[in-house]
Design a protein around this motif. Structure first.
Motif, mmCIF file in Angstrom:
data_model
loop_
_atom_site.group_PDB
_atom_site.id
_atom_site.type_symbol
_atom_site.label_atom_id
_atom_site.label_comp_id
_atom_site.label_asym_id
_atom_site.label_seq_id
_atom_site.Cartn_x
_atom_site.Cartn_y
_atom_site.Cartn_z
ATOM 1 N N LEU A 71 0.580 -1.349 0.102
ATOM 2 C CA LEU A 71 0.067 0.019 0.145
ATOM 3 C C LEU A 71 0.816 1.291 -0.107
ATOM 4 C CD1 LEU A 71 -2.865 -1.065 2.669
ATOM 5 C CD2 LEU A 71 -2.652 -1.057 0.367
ATOM 6 N N VAL A 72 1.689 1.447 0.933
ATOM 7 C CA VAL A 72 2.651 2.438 1.022
ATOM 8 C C VAL A 72 3.463 2.674 -0.262
ATOM 9 C CG1 VAL A 72 4.806 3.290 2.254
ATOM 10 C CG2 VAL A 72 2.932 2.475 3.390
ATOM 11 N N GLY A 73 4.052 1.555 -0.788
ATOM 12 C CA GLY A 73 4.758 1.736 -2.085
ATOM 13 C C GLY A 73 3.951 2.295 -3.260
ATOM 14 N N GLN A 74 2.745 1.528 -3.162
ATOM 15 C CA GLN A 74 1.832 1.947 -4.435
ATOM 16 C C GLN A 74 1.308 3.510 -4.438
ATOM 17 O OE1 GLN A 74 -1.761 -0.409 -4.376
ATOM 18 N NE2 GLN A 74 -2.935 0.762 -5.884
ATOM 19 N N ARG A 75 1.326 4.045 -3.065
ATOM 20 C CA ARG A 75 0.857 5.267 -3.089
ATOM 21 C C ARG A 75 2.112 6.408 -3.368
ATOM 22 N NH1 ARG A 75 -1.942 9.062 -4.149
ATOM 23 N NH2 ARG A 75 -3.150 10.442 -2.519
ATOM 24 N N VAL A 76 3.380 5.991 -2.838
ATOM 25 C CA VAL A 76 4.488 6.778 -3.075
ATOM 26 C C VAL A 76 4.654 6.677 -4.723
ATOM 27 C CG1 VAL A 76 7.121 7.055 -2.631
ATOM 28 C CG2 VAL A 76 5.387 6.456 -0.908
ATOM 29 N N PHE A 77 4.965 5.507 -5.290
ATOM 30 C CA PHE A 77 5.366 5.462 -6.703
ATOM 31 C C PHE A 77 4.195 5.832 -7.494
ATOM 32 C CE2 PHE A 77 7.443 1.176 -5.425
ATOM 33 C CZ PHE A 77 8.674 1.815 -5.597
ATOM 34 N N GLY A 78 2.729 5.954 -7.237
ATOM 35 C CA GLY A 78 2.023 6.592 -7.965
ATOM 36 C C GLY A 78 1.864 8.019 -7.909
ATOM 37 N N ILE A 79 2.291 8.932 -6.914
ATOM 38 C CA ILE A 79 2.495 10.184 -6.986
ATOM 39 C C ILE A 79 3.717 10.387 -7.683
ATOM 40 C CG2 ILE A 79 3.175 12.094 -5.156
ATOM 41 C CD1 ILE A 79 1.558 10.799 -2.960
ATOM 42 N N ALA A 80 4.516 9.754 -7.412
ATOM 43 C CA ALA A 80 6.021 10.040 -8.491
ATOM 44 C C ALA A 80 5.572 10.063 -9.788
ATOM 45 C CB ALA A 80 6.981 8.951 -7.951
ATOM 46 N N LEU A 81 4.675 9.190 -10.074
ATOM 47 C CA LEU A 81 4.270 9.019 -11.634
ATOM 48 C C LEU A 81 3.118 9.918 -12.053
ATOM 49 C CD1 LEU A 81 4.365 5.063 -11.601
ATOM 50 C CD2 LEU A 81 5.904 6.750 -12.864
ATOM 51 N N ASP A 364 4.950 19.563 -8.728
ATOM 52 C CA ASP A 364 5.071 18.141 -9.281
ATOM 53 C C ASP A 364 4.670 17.077 -8.443
ATOM 54 O OD1 ASP A 364 6.357 19.743 -11.382
ATOM 55 O OD2 ASP A 364 8.555 19.559 -10.627
ATOM 56 N N LEU A 365 4.539 16.964 -7.298
ATOM 57 C CA LEU A 365 4.281 16.016 -6.618
ATOM 58 C C LEU A 365 3.097 16.327 -5.669
ATOM 59 C CD1 LEU A 365 8.022 14.915 -5.690
ATOM 60 C CD2 LEU A 365 6.443 13.730 -7.365
ATOM 61 N N LEU A 382 0.777 14.655 2.993
ATOM 62 C CA LEU A 382 1.915 15.206 2.737
ATOM 63 C C LEU A 382 3.437 14.488 2.808
ATOM 64 C CD1 LEU A 382 3.505 18.115 2.246
ATOM 65 C CD2 LEU A 382 3.005 18.539 4.930
ATOM 66 N N TRP A 383 3.352 13.704 3.848
ATOM 67 C CA TRP A 383 4.543 12.766 3.917
ATOM 68 C C TRP A 383 4.526 11.762 2.817
ATOM 69 C CZ3 TRP A 383 3.286 12.010 9.752
ATOM 70 C CH2 TRP A 383 4.180 12.962 10.468
ATOM 71 N N PHE A 384 3.500 11.417 2.361
ATOM 72 C CA PHE A 384 3.491 10.470 0.966
ATOM 73 C C PHE A 384 4.152 11.133 -0.224
ATOM 74 C CE2 PHE A 384 0.129 7.521 2.752
ATOM 75 C CZ PHE A 384 0.973 6.678 3.288
ATOM 76 N N ALA A 385 3.635 12.308 -0.331
ATOM 77 C CA ALA A 385 4.407 13.342 -1.470
ATOM 78 C C ALA A 385 5.574 13.696 -0.921
ATOM 79 C CB ALA A 385 3.239 14.591 -1.666
ATOM 80 N N SER A 386 5.903 13.857 -0.001
ATOM 81 C CA SER A 386 7.423 14.139 0.228
ATOM 82 C C SER A 386 8.194 12.961 0.095
ATOM 83 C CB SER A 386 7.486 14.597 1.801
ATOM 84 O OG SER A 386 6.761 15.941 2.002
#
Length: 455
Positions: A71-81, A364-365, A382-386
């Motif tokens: 879940l965490v990876g999906q959220r972070v990767f998703g925002i990065a993309l 961008d993020l 905010l932390w996920f985006a960061s």
């Protein structure tokens, strides 16, 4: 991997005698094949697994389809993309890139995708420090804040002799009735007032705050926490704190002086300060009128306020005349080496680069996508985006230094390096991403892959 596709056909006219048609029935095709580089970066710096370790999962293991790390990876990767909206994941959960990044090609349950949809991710974002009946994943805020500094420290092979920490507040406009929402007169809108700390391009803190406070509120606590963690690893590194005049407060300056942290802050001008440089302003005016160009003079002196400061401090004044009017500026500092011009122009003014980093985070993020009702949930967003910023910065630092994208923004890196179309084939032995042959940045991609592969 099954994919749900629409059979609707789209017509786009003729080329010669041939019809041009399109439909979403290509099967296992992705538009984000370049994200494989993000996965390699994540394995190099260990971001997702350690971020997931900051959460405690109270769900029953036998009922879990998607682990917290997924879940965490999906959220972070998703925002990065570029997918800031949770609704996007109802389709992304079937994207082969997201499955590969999660290390999970198939779901255990029938009729379930390899990664999570919007509802499961929403429950993650609504995590609290203490789990409840309906929110069984608890987030450890202190551990998440500490992880930012740990990742920063690990980016250096040897401790640097000196680092400069930039601290600043910015506005996060709100358009609903979120908890902690207040009207801010300077920004002329309802907003949050998040506090950021950077060291160069490294993000060390992103603290969400209501807007009815002073810009420097909580700065002592954040800097004390960060400095303590840095000095535990780098006891001999000199630390300089840099900020605008909103942070020239007795509490912060006094803490720095008591804890051997140097600082260089802007200082709000007033009539007393302007009177001190009246002669220098006169000289600058005369020179500017003679040459037709801006003119500057610098003055170095000790200064104390009438009430708010506990001691005299070094102040540097820039007496400038430009565009037919005066433009005085002041800074206060503990730095003893260097003349006034050097400290102002080369050290203090460089803090403006931090604003570009904040823009990357917010534009961008999507760090300003704080539309959830509670501040706790918005802080987690905010932390996920960061963390997405930290991940892309890791790619920029580890893989792109020898390329044309070495100084590119996160948005440019995403557009040119991550957004690559590919046909995905899965066999017994391998998962192949056949990326677009016409990709204009395939040479940069190859260079980045080599750097990550050998790093």
């Amino acid at each position: 991997m099954p994919t749900e596709c629409s059979a609707e056909r789209f017509d786009f006219g003729l080329v010669g005698r041939r019809e041009v048609v399109g439909s979403f029935d290509g099967g296992a095709i992705t538009s984000d094949a370049g994200a494989l580089l993000l996965g390699t970066t994540d394995r190099a710096i260990g971001l997702v697994d350690r971020l997931a370790a900051c959460f405690t999962d109270y769900r029953k293991p036998e009922l879990i389809e998607h682990r917290v790390a997924t879940l965490v990876g999906q959220r972070v990767f998703g925002i990065a993309l570029g997918y800031e909206d949770l609704n996007d994941h109802d389709e992304l959960r079937r994207d082969p890139v997201m499955a590969v990044l999660a290390g999970k090609l198939e779901a255990v349950r029938a009729n379930c995708a390899p990664v999570a949809g919007k509802s499961t991710l929403n429950r993650l974002e609504l995590s609290r420090e203490t789990a409840t009946r309906y929110h069984k994943i608890a987030a450890d805020a202190n551990a998440i804040e500490s992880l930012f500094v740990t990742l920063f420290l690990e980016a250096y092979k040897t401790p640097p002799e000196e680092i400069i920490l930039d601290i600043d507040a910015t506005d996060d406009p709100l358009h609903g009735h979120q908890e902690g929402r207040f009207f801010h007169g300077y920004y002329d809108c309802y907003c949050y007032l998040p506090l950021y700390v950077f060291c160069g391009r490294h993000l060390l803190a992103a603290k969400l705050r209501p807007a009815n406070i002073d810009a420097a509120a909580g700065a002592v606590e954040q800097i004390a926490r960060i400095v303590t963690q840095i000095r535990a690893r780098w006891p001999h590194t000199r630390i300089i704190l840099r900020a605008d005049s909103g942070f020239a407060r007795e509490a912060l300056m006094g803490w720095c002086e008591a804890n051997a942290v140097d600082y260089i802050f802007g200082l709000a001008r007033n009539a007393r300060l302007k009177d001190t440089i009246a002669a220098e302003l006169g000289e600058a005016q005369q020179e500017s009128q003679q040459t037709g160009k801006p003119a500057r003079r610098f003055k170095d002196f000790t200064w104390s306020t009438l009430k708010s400061w506990s001691r005299e401090r070094r102040v540097i004044a820039k007496a400038e005349w430009t565009k037919g009017e005066e433009n005085p500026r002041f800074i206060v500092t503990t730095l003893t080496k260097g003349d006034g011009r050097y400290l102002y122009e080369d050290i203090y003014c460089a803090r403006g680069e931090m604003e570009n980093r904040i823009k990357e985070c917010q534009i961008d993020l999507f760090a300003d996508r704080t539309s959830t009702a509670t501040m706790t949930a918005n802080q987690l967003r905010l932390w996920f985006a960061s963390m997405a910023y930290v991940l892309i910065e890791g790619t920029r630092r580890l893989a792109l230094q020898a390329t044309d994208l070495a100084d590119a923004t996160c948005g440019t890196i995403r557009r040119k390096l991550f957004k690559i179309g590919a046909l995905v084939t899965i066999s017994v032995r391998r998962i192949k991403f056949a990326m677009a042959s016409g990709c204009p940045y395939k040479a940069v991609f190859a260079t980045a892959h080599r750097a990550l592969d050998t790093g």
